[in-house]
Design a protein around this motif. Sequence first.
Motif, short mmCIF file in Angstrom:
data_model
loop_
_atom_site.label_atom_id
_atom_site.label_comp_id
_atom_site.label_asym_id
_atom_site.label_seq_id
_atom_site.Cartn_x
_atom_site.Cartn_y
_atom_site.Cartn_z
N SER A 44 -0.81 -5.72 -0.63
CA SER A 44 -1.76 -5.31 -1.85
C SER A 44 -2.94 -5.52 -1.54
O SER A 44 -3.99 -4.66 -1.76
N ARG A 45 -3.55 -6.52 -0.96
CA ARG A 45 -4.94 -7.01 -0.81
C ARG A 45 -5.38 -6.01 0.45
O ARG A 45 -6.44 -5.57 0.34
N VAL A 46 -4.71 -5.88 1.41
CA VAL A 46 -4.94 -4.98 2.33
C VAL A 46 -5.16 -3.62 1.87
O VAL A 46 -6.18 -2.82 2.45
N GLY A 47 -4.23 -3.24 1.19
CA GLY A 47 -4.29 -1.77 0.56
C GLY A 47 -5.42 -1.48 -0.22
O GLY A 47 -6.23 -0.65 -0.12
N ARG A 48 -5.87 -2.55 -1.15
CA ARG A 48 -7.07 -2.38 -1.86
C ARG A 48 -8.47 -2.71 -1.07
O ARG A 48 -9.33 -1.79 -1.12
N ALA A 49 -8.25 -3.21 0.16
CA ALA A 49 -9.29 -3.27 0.93
C ALA A 49 -9.57 -1.92 1.63
O ALA A 49 -10.73 -1.30 2.04
#
Length: 92
Positions: A44-49
């Motif tokens: 999720s964090r990588v997707g947001r980045a």
Amino acid sequence: MKRLGRWIIQILIAIDQFAYVLLAGPYYLIFGGNCPSADETISSRVGRAAMAGAWWGKPCAWAIDHLFMLLGSKSGHCARAIETAFLGMAPK
């Protein structure tokens, strides 16, 4: 067996969330910004980045997406991992 599979998936998600908090914590302590949330996974964090255009987001999302495709998932894992209730916006 189906219930066992669902339970194992939930355990793996919990481990993922814990790993994210452990990995993001030192950055937060040193550089500040938002405190890492225990409700967010690494994907999720990588997707947001990646959506925000961070230099590291797209290559990491590509690697994670391809790993999950090898495991049988469809493409776009990181974008789908973004929780709409947590972020208040739909993934692209």
